[in-house]
Scaffold this motif. Structure first.
Motif, PDB file in Angstrom:
ATOM      1  N   PHE A  26       5.287  -1.563  -9.814  1.00 33.99           N
ATOM      2  CA  PHE A  26       4.101  -2.390  -9.573  1.00 33.99           C
ATOM      3  C   PHE A  26       3.328  -1.874  -8.362  1.00 33.99           C
ATOM      4  CE2 PHE A  26       2.203  -5.738  -6.985  1.00 33.99           C
ATOM      5  CZ  PHE A  26       1.220  -6.196  -7.842  1.00 33.99           C
ATOM      6  N   LEU A  27       4.034  -1.620  -7.253  1.00 36.68           N
ATOM      7  CA  LEU A  27       3.374  -1.168  -6.026  1.00 36.68           C
ATOM      8  C   LEU A  27       2.631   0.146  -6.239  1.00 36.68           C
ATOM      9  CD1 LEU A  27       6.116  -1.970  -3.352  1.00 36.68           C
ATOM     10  CD2 LEU A  27       3.912  -3.120  -3.636  1.00 36.68           C
ATOM     11  N   GLU A  28       3.280   1.103  -6.894  1.00 36.60           N
ATOM     12  CA  GLU A  28       2.639   2.403  -7.116  1.00 36.60           C
ATOM     13  C   GLU A  28       1.410   2.263  -8.016  1.00 36.60           C
ATOM     14  OE1 GLU A  28       3.311   4.991  -5.307  1.00 36.60           O
ATOM     15  OE2 GLU A  28       4.972   3.919  -4.396  1.00 36.60           O
ATOM     16  N   LYS A  60      -7.795  -3.188   3.351  1.00 38.29           N
ATOM     17  CA  LYS A  60      -6.691  -3.837   4.065  1.00 38.29           C
ATOM     18  C   LYS A  60      -5.464  -3.962   3.160  1.00 38.29           C
ATOM     19  CE  LYS A  60      -5.703  -8.039   6.683  1.00 38.29           C
ATOM     20  NZ  LYS A  60      -6.231  -9.336   7.126  1.00 38.29           N
ATOM     21  N   GLU A  61      -5.675  -4.384   1.904  1.00 35.26           N
ATOM     22  CA  GLU A  61      -4.553  -4.494   0.966  1.00 35.26           C
ATOM     23  C   GLU A  61      -3.926  -3.124   0.712  1.00 35.26           C
ATOM     24  OE1 GLU A  61      -3.383  -5.867  -3.600  1.00 35.26           O
ATOM     25  OE2 GLU A  61      -5.472  -6.084  -2.927  1.00 35.26           O
ATOM     26  N   LYS A  64       0.722   0.493   1.357  1.00 33.05           N
ATOM     27  CA  LYS A  64       1.245   1.822   1.688  1.00 33.05           C
ATOM     28  C   LYS A  64       2.138   1.832   2.926  1.00 33.05           C
ATOM     29  CE  LYS A  64      -1.252   5.457   1.388  1.00 33.05           C
ATOM     30  NZ  LYS A  64      -2.337   6.437   1.549  1.00 33.05           N
ATOM     31  N   THR A  65       1.777   1.043   3.949  1.00 34.61           N
ATOM     32  CA  THR A  65       2.506   1.145   5.216  1.00 34.61           C
ATOM     33  C   THR A  65       3.597   0.102   5.408  1.00 34.61           C
ATOM     34  OG1 THR A  65       0.867  -0.224   6.366  1.00 34.61           O
ATOM     35  CG2 THR A  65       0.510   2.168   6.382  1.00 34.61           C
ATOM     36  N   ILE A  66       3.522  -1.001   4.681  1.00 36.10           N
ATOM     37  CA  ILE A  66       4.524  -2.057   4.861  1.00 36.10           C
ATOM     38  C   ILE A  66       5.355  -2.255   3.598  1.00 36.10           C
ATOM     39  CG2 ILE A  66       4.881  -4.523   5.320  1.00 36.10           C
ATOM     40  CD1 ILE A  66       2.307  -4.382   7.062  1.00 36.10           C
ATOM     41  N   GLU A  67       4.687  -2.577   2.491  1.00 35.35           N
ATOM     42  CA  GLU A  67       5.435  -2.956   1.292  1.00 35.35           C
ATOM     43  C   GLU A  67       6.160  -1.786   0.632  1.00 35.35           C
ATOM     44  OE1 GLU A  67       3.956  -5.877  -1.360  1.00 35.35           O
ATOM     45  OE2 GLU A  67       2.619  -6.733   0.151  1.00 35.35           O
TER      46      GLU A  67
END
Length: 155
Positions: A57-59, A16-17, A22-25
């Motif tokens: 950070f996200l990647e 879920k995270e 990937k799709t929102i943040e």
């Protein structure tokens, strides 16, 4: 390749995270970078630098979770033998110093949540409990000194 043990619930939470990142943040961050770029001089643009740091950070987190999902070995707590303490089992222990009885579930580091009674198998207490049977004692070196726990039951 080393497999990472995880419960079904832990796998679902990581998945879920992963999808949320990937799709929102990630798309929101890309838009933030575009907006910050539009403000001009990038060398003094704090919004741009913050968005680029967030992107990094996200990647990194997406890559980390992707690796964990790819190497996960899902363990169903219902199928875990209860002959000794192992990953995904619930165990009732007694702190021999205080007499307090506590129930823990041994999980992976990503699933650990002491408020929910979930401790990591790699934590000092978790690793001390692994392989023990009811009646055995587990000695844990804590910051406040040595603590001794007795395994009461494997639930």
């Amino acid at each position: 390749m080393e497999q990472i043990p995880i419960t079904k619930q832990g796998y679902a939470a990581l998945k879920k995270e992963f999808e949320r990142l990937k799709t929102i943040e990630r798309p929101e961050n890309i838009k933030a970078i575009e907006v910050a770029r539009a403000h001009g001089d990038l060398s003094e643009n704090a919004e741009y630098h913050a968005a680029k740091e967030r992107q990094s950070f996200l990647e990194g987190r997406i890559g980390e979770i992707g690796y964990k999902l790819g190497t996960a070995k899902i363990i169903d707590p219902e199928t875990v033998p209860k002959d000794c303490v192992r990953f995904a089992c619930r165990v009732l222990v007694e702190n021999l110093d205080s007499g307090e009885k506590i129930e823990y579930m041994l999980v992976g580091a990503d699933e650990a949540d002491i408020k929910k009674g979930k401790i990591s198998v790699s934590s000092p207490l978790g690793s001390a409990l692994i392989g023990k049977k009811p009646g055995d004692e587990a000695i844990v070196q804590a910051p406040g000194g040595k603590r001794i726990y007795e395994i009461i039951d494997i639930l």
